[in-house]
Design a protein around this motif. Sequence first.
Motif, PDB file in Angstrom:
ATOM      1  N   MET A  65      48.869  29.190  -2.733  1.00  0.00           N
ATOM      2  CA  MET A  65      48.109  28.656  -3.856  1.00  0.00           C
ATOM      3  C   MET A  65      47.438  27.348  -3.452  1.00  0.00           C
ATOM      4  SD  MET A  65      50.000  29.801  -7.291  1.00  0.00           S
ATOM      5  CE  MET A  65      51.159  28.503  -7.496  1.00  0.00           C
ATOM      6  N   ALA A  66      46.344  27.041  -4.123  1.00  0.00           N
ATOM      7  CA  ALA A  66      45.615  25.794  -3.874  1.00  0.00           C
ATOM      8  C   ALA A  66      45.489  25.022  -5.181  1.00  0.00           C
ATOM      9  CB  ALA A  66      44.229  26.081  -3.309  1.00  0.00           C
ATOM     10  N   ARG A  67      45.609  23.695  -5.069  1.00  0.00           N
ATOM     11  CA  ARG A  67      45.414  22.829  -6.242  1.00  0.00           C
ATOM     12  C   ARG A  67      43.932  22.753  -6.564  1.00  0.00           C
ATOM     13  NH1 ARG A  67      47.575  17.172  -4.862  1.00  0.00           N
ATOM     14  NH2 ARG A  67      47.219  17.919  -2.770  1.00  0.00           N
ATOM     15  N   ILE A  68      43.626  22.818  -7.839  1.00  0.00           N
ATOM     16  CA  ILE A  68      42.256  22.610  -8.297  1.00  0.00           C
ATOM     17  C   ILE A  68      42.265  21.511  -9.351  1.00  0.00           C
ATOM     18  CG2 ILE A  68      41.419  24.940  -7.838  1.00  0.00           C
ATOM     19  CD1 ILE A  68      41.843  25.482 -10.898  1.00  0.00           C
ATOM     20  N   ARG A  69      41.120  20.912  -9.555  1.00  0.00           N
ATOM     21  CA  ARG A  69      40.973  19.951 -10.649  1.00  0.00           C
ATOM     22  C   ARG A  69      39.730  20.344 -11.436  1.00  0.00           C
ATOM     23  NH1 ARG A  69      40.138  14.285  -8.664  1.00  0.00           N
ATOM     24  NH2 ARG A  69      37.941  14.831  -8.757  1.00  0.00           N
ATOM     25  N   ILE A  70      39.922  20.513 -12.736  1.00  0.00           N
ATOM     26  CA  ILE A  70      38.831  20.808 -13.649  1.00  0.00           C
ATOM     27  C   ILE A  70      38.918  19.817 -14.797  1.00  0.00           C
ATOM     28  CG2 ILE A  70      37.790  22.526 -15.176  1.00  0.00           C
ATOM     29  CD1 ILE A  70      39.096  24.703 -13.471  1.00  0.00           C
ATOM     30  N   TYR A  71      37.831  19.100 -15.022  1.00  0.00           N
ATOM     31  CA  TYR A  71      37.783  18.081 -16.071  1.00  0.00           C
ATOM     32  C   TYR A  71      38.957  17.106 -15.980  1.00  0.00           C
ATOM     33  CZ  TYR A  71      34.274  21.236 -17.943  1.00  0.00           C
ATOM     34  OH  TYR A  71      33.197  22.052 -18.088  1.00  0.00           O
TER      35      TYR A  71
ATOM     36  N   PHE B  85      44.820  19.025 -13.254  1.00  0.00           N
ATOM     37  CA  PHE B  85      45.173  19.848 -12.101  1.00  0.00           C
ATOM     38  C   PHE B  85      45.820  21.156 -12.517  1.00  0.00           C
ATOM     39  CE2 PHE B  85      44.705  15.765 -10.101  1.00  0.00           C
ATOM     40  CZ  PHE B  85      44.113  16.093  -8.888  1.00  0.00           C
ATOM     41  N   GLY B  86      45.495  22.203 -11.781  1.00  0.00           N
ATOM     42  CA  GLY B  86      46.091  23.518 -11.922  1.00  0.00           C
ATOM     43  C   GLY B  86      46.101  24.174 -10.552  1.00  0.00           C
ATOM     44  N   PHE B  87      46.317  25.488 -10.490  1.00  0.00           N
ATOM     45  CA  PHE B  87      46.422  26.191  -9.210  1.00  0.00           C
ATOM     46  C   PHE B  87      45.712  27.535  -9.259  1.00  0.00           C
ATOM     47  CE2 PHE B  87      49.742  23.130  -9.157  1.00  0.00           C
ATOM     48  CZ  PHE B  87      49.816  22.723  -7.843  1.00  0.00           C
ATOM     49  N   ILE B  88      45.111  27.910  -8.120  1.00  0.00           N
ATOM     50  CA  ILE B  88      44.493  29.215  -7.963  1.00  0.00           C
ATOM     51  C   ILE B  88      45.149  29.943  -6.794  1.00  0.00           C
ATOM     52  CG2 ILE B  88      42.266  28.563  -8.930  1.00  0.00           C
ATOM     53  CD1 ILE B  88      41.202  28.351  -6.027  1.00  0.00           C
TER      54      ILE B  88
ATOM     55  N   ILE C 117      42.856  31.830 -11.422  1.00  0.00           N
ATOM     56  CA  ILE C 117      43.684  30.723 -11.895  1.00  0.00           C
ATOM     57  C   ILE C 117      45.063  31.263 -12.223  1.00  0.00           C
ATOM     58  CG2 ILE C 117      44.030  29.014 -13.718  1.00  0.00           C
ATOM     59  CD1 ILE C 117      41.013  28.618 -13.779  1.00  0.00           C
ATOM     60  N   VAL C 118      46.081  30.754 -11.523  1.00  0.00           N
ATOM     61  CA  VAL C 118      47.463  31.174 -11.721  1.00  0.00           C
ATOM     62  C   VAL C 118      48.150  30.214 -12.686  1.00  0.00           C
ATOM     63  CG1 VAL C 118      49.668  31.615 -10.560  1.00  0.00           C
ATOM     64  CG2 VAL C 118      47.530  32.179  -9.418  1.00  0.00           C
ATOM     65  N   VAL C 119      47.921  28.914 -12.494  1.00  0.00           N
ATOM     66  CA  VAL C 119      48.441  27.880 -13.381  1.00  0.00           C
ATOM     67  C   VAL C 119      47.230  27.127 -13.932  1.00  0.00           C
ATOM     68  CG1 VAL C 119      49.877  25.814 -13.587  1.00  0.00           C
ATOM     69  CG2 VAL C 119      50.565  27.665 -12.041  1.00  0.00           C
ATOM     70  N   PRO C 120      46.922  27.290 -15.216  1.00  0.00           N
ATOM     71  CA  PRO C 120      45.762  26.603 -15.778  1.00  0.00           C
ATOM     72  C   PRO C 120      45.895  25.085 -15.646  1.00  0.00           C
ATOM     73  CG  PRO C 120      46.584  28.267 -17.294  1.00  0.00           C
ATOM     74  CD  PRO C 120      47.602  28.130 -16.186  1.00  0.00           C
ATOM     75  N   PRO C 121      44.781  24.403 -15.455  1.00  0.00           N
ATOM     76  CA  PRO C 121      44.821  22.941 -15.322  1.00  0.00           C
ATOM     77  C   PRO C 121      45.377  22.278 -16.579  1.00  0.00           C
ATOM     78  CG  PRO C 121      42.714  23.793 -14.593  1.00  0.00           C
ATOM     79  CD  PRO C 121      43.433  24.922 -15.259  1.00  0.00           C
ATOM     80  N   PHE C 122      46.457  21.496 -16.404  1.00  0.00           N
ATOM     81  CA  PHE C 122      47.060  20.807 -17.539  1.00  0.00           C
ATOM     82  C   PHE C 122      47.626  19.446 -17.169  1.00  0.00           C
ATOM     83  CE2 PHE C 122      50.684  22.620 -15.491  1.00  0.00           C
ATOM     84  CZ  PHE C 122      51.728  21.760 -15.777  1.00  0.00           C
ATOM     85  N   SER C 123      47.872  19.197 -15.877  1.00  0.00           N
ATOM     86  CA  SER C 123      48.578  17.972 -15.495  1.00  0.00           C
ATOM     87  C   SER C 123      47.616  16.906 -14.971  1.00  0.00           C
ATOM     88  CB  SER C 123      49.645  18.270 -14.444  1.00  0.00           C
ATOM     89  OG  SER C 123      49.045  18.740 -13.251  1.00  0.00           O
ATOM     90  N   ASP C 124      48.042  15.653 -15.104  1.00  0.00           N
ATOM     91  CA  ASP C 124      47.246  14.524 -14.618  1.00  0.00           C
ATOM     92  C   ASP C 124      47.295  14.422 -13.103  1.00  0.00           C
ATOM     93  OD1 ASP C 124      46.752  13.827 -17.305  1.00  0.00           O
ATOM     94  OD2 ASP C 124      48.635  12.725 -17.388  1.00  0.00           O
ATOM     95  N   GLU C 125      48.418  14.812 -12.524  1.00  0.00           N
ATOM     96  CA  GLU C 125      48.603  14.838 -11.072  1.00  0.00           C
ATOM     97  C   GLU C 125      49.482  16.034 -10.737  1.00  0.00           C
ATOM     98  OE1 GLU C 125      50.009  11.185  -9.286  1.00  0.00           O
ATOM     99  OE2 GLU C 125      49.020  10.016 -10.836  1.00  0.00           O
ATOM    100  N   ALA C 126      49.340  16.544  -9.518  1.00  0.00           N
ATOM    101  CA  ALA C 126      50.171  17.665  -9.078  1.00  0.00           C
ATOM    102  C   ALA C 126      50.303  17.614  -7.564  1.00  0.00           C
ATOM    103  CB  ALA C 126      49.563  18.999  -9.490  1.00  0.00           C
ATOM    104  N   GLU C 127      51.469  17.974  -7.084  1.00  0.00           N
ATOM    105  CA  GLU C 127      51.713  18.098  -5.650  1.00  0.00           C
ATOM    106  C   GLU C 127      51.534  19.568  -5.279  1.00  0.00           C
ATOM    107  OE1 GLU C 127      52.279  15.477  -3.699  1.00  0.00           O
ATOM    108  OE2 GLU C 127      52.235  14.145  -5.429  1.00  0.00           O
ATOM    109  N   ASN C 128      51.607  19.870  -4.006  1.00  0.00           N
ATOM    110  CA  ASN C 128      51.581  21.266  -3.575  1.00  0.00           C
ATOM    111  C   ASN C 128      52.910  21.931  -3.903  1.00  0.00           C
ATOM    112  OD1 ASN C 128      48.985  21.271  -2.440  1.00  0.00           O
ATOM    113  ND2 ASN C 128      49.758  20.361  -0.573  1.00  0.00           N
ATOM    114  N   TYR C 129      52.864  23.254  -4.086  1.00  0.00           N
ATOM    115  CA  TYR C 129      54.096  23.995  -4.320  1.00  0.00           C
ATOM    116  C   TYR C 129      54.946  24.001  -3.062  1.00  0.00           C
ATOM    117  CZ  TYR C 129      53.222  25.773  -8.951  1.00  0.00           C
ATOM    118  OH  TYR C 129      53.041  25.868 -10.300  1.00  0.00           O
TER     119      TYR C 129
END
Length: 144
Positions: free
Chosen positions: A57-63, A66-69, A75-87
Motif C-alpha cells: 500500500m502507498a500513503r496518499i494525501r487528498i485535501y 492521509f489515506g492508503f491505496i 483507495i483501501v483506507v479513505p483519507p481521514f488522518s492528519d498524519e500517517a506512517e507506512n503500514y
Amino acid sequence: MLVKLQNEFKVNEKMSVCVKKVTKSLFFLNGGGNFDKNGNLVIPIEHEVIREYVGGMARIRIYGKFGFIDKNGKIVVPPFSDEAENYREGGCKVTVNNLVGLVNLKGEWIVGPRYDDGGDFSGGYAYLAEGGKYGYVDKTGKFV
C-alpha cells in the motif's frame, strides 16, 4: 504518454512532474499519479501526494488528509488522518487532532486516537504513550 526529461516527466506544455523509482517498473510522483517505466499513466493524477509502496500500500494525501491505496490505485483506507506512517506488520500509526492511534489494513481502529505519542509495529508490538506513561500493545490493541 509522457516525455522523459532526466528525472522529470513532461505531462504537457504547462506541467512537468518529478518522479522517484519505486520498483523496476513503477514510479510515483509528488503530483499524485503512478507511471510505468515507459511513461504510461498507471494510476491517475488525483492525489496531492503519493508515497512509496510499503506492504502493498502507498500513503496518499487528498485535501490535507492521509489515506492508503493499493497497487491498482484503489483507495483501501479513505483519507481521514492528519498524519500517517507506512503500514508495518499489518498496522499503522496515525494522528488525528494531535492524538496518536493505530489502524489495521482496513482502516479500522486497533487503538483509537487518544495517546500523546506512539510508534509503528515491530516484532508484533507498538509503543504508545500518554501523560508521561508508556506501554506496548499487541495487534489487537491489548496492552502487554
